[in-house]
Design a protein around this motif. Sequence first.
Motif, PDB file in Angstrom:
ATOM      1  N   ALA A  86       0.841  -1.211   0.000  1.00  0.00           N
ATOM      2  CA  ALA A  86       0.000   0.000   0.000  1.00  0.00           C
ATOM      3  C   ALA A  86       0.873   1.257   0.000  1.00  0.00           C
ATOM      4  CB  ALA A  86      -0.935  -0.004   1.201  1.00  0.00           C
ATOM      5  N   ASP A  87       1.958   1.232   0.779  1.00  0.00           N
ATOM      6  CA  ASP A  87       2.886   2.382   0.791  1.00  0.00           C
ATOM      7  C   ASP A  87       3.480   2.599  -0.599  1.00  0.00           C
ATOM      8  OD1 ASP A  87       2.603   2.682   3.565  1.00  0.00           O
ATOM      9  OD2 ASP A  87       4.314   1.357   3.979  1.00  0.00           O
ATOM     10  N   TYR A  91       2.295   1.637  -3.512  1.00  0.00           N
ATOM     11  CA  TYR A  91       1.237   2.109  -4.418  1.00  0.00           C
ATOM     12  C   TYR A  91       0.997   3.615  -4.219  1.00  0.00           C
ATOM     13  CZ  TYR A  91      -3.395   3.056  -6.250  1.00  0.00           C
ATOM     14  OH  TYR A  91      -4.448   3.627  -6.913  1.00  0.00           O
ATOM     15  N   ASN A  92       0.814   4.019  -2.967  1.00  0.00           N
ATOM     16  CA  ASN A  92       0.493   5.427  -2.692  1.00  0.00           C
ATOM     17  C   ASN A  92       1.631   6.350  -3.116  1.00  0.00           C
ATOM     18  OD1 ASN A  92      -2.135   5.185  -1.619  1.00  0.00           O
ATOM     19  ND2 ASN A  92      -1.288   4.407   0.292  1.00  0.00           N
ATOM     20  N   GLN A  93       2.866   5.923  -2.847  1.00  0.00           N
ATOM     21  CA  GLN A  93       4.022   6.733  -3.202  1.00  0.00           C
ATOM     22  C   GLN A  93       4.144   6.862  -4.722  1.00  0.00           C
ATOM     23  OE1 GLN A  93       8.091   5.172  -2.245  1.00  0.00           O
ATOM     24  NE2 GLN A  93       8.128   6.983  -0.971  1.00  0.00           N
ATOM     25  N   TYR A 131       1.464   9.104  -6.174  1.00  0.00           N
ATOM     26  CA  TYR A 131       1.802  10.502  -5.851  1.00  0.00           C
ATOM     27  C   TYR A 131       2.883  11.018  -6.812  1.00  0.00           C
ATOM     28  CZ  TYR A 131       3.707  14.536  -3.437  1.00  0.00           C
ATOM     29  OH  TYR A 131       4.170  15.791  -3.156  1.00  0.00           O
TER      30      TYR A 131
END
Length: 140
Positions: free
Chosen positions: A54-55, A57-59, A62
């Motif tokens: 999840a980290d 993916y989010n990074q 962004y």
Amino acid sequence: MNLFFSASIRGGRDDVDLYADLINHLNRHGDVLTEHIGEQDVEAKEQAQGLTDADIYNQDVYWLREADAVIAEVTTPSLGVGYELGRAVAWDKPVLALYRPDADHELSAMVRGNPDVEVVEYETLDDARPTIDAFLSQHV
Ligand SMILES: O=c1[nH]c(=O)n([C@H]2C[C@H](O)[C@@H](COP(=O)(O)O)O2)cc1CO
């Protein structure tokens, strides 16, 4: 200029040295937000940093949002690269997909058939460099 380099990680790492060379070239034009893709041990490093999927993916999403252009090496098929290209097109980012024709991997129609993705076939890093330069000077 912020550049998002996209290339296979879990799809296969046969071309990692080429990814590093392409990133080196992109660094002449601007800040490559995804330099980690050229590192041999990228997944071990992400794990050591405690990054969850999840980290990651989010990074990545962004960084993709922040990018002025997306340059992908698409020879090794990758779900993540395909996903990133779809998001980049939806956000109207200029997208270059570099592809080395080979017997093992035929390029997806979802990339080659997309009018918003500039697909360029090449053989060597020396071929790719001027292609990248022309793409960036035209679009960014
Ligand atoms: O560990 C990772 N770190 C990371 O930044 N990515 C992003 C960047 C790459 O352009 C793309 C690769 O996707 P895949 O792993 O499905 O081949 O996804 C993907 C992974 C693993 O899926």
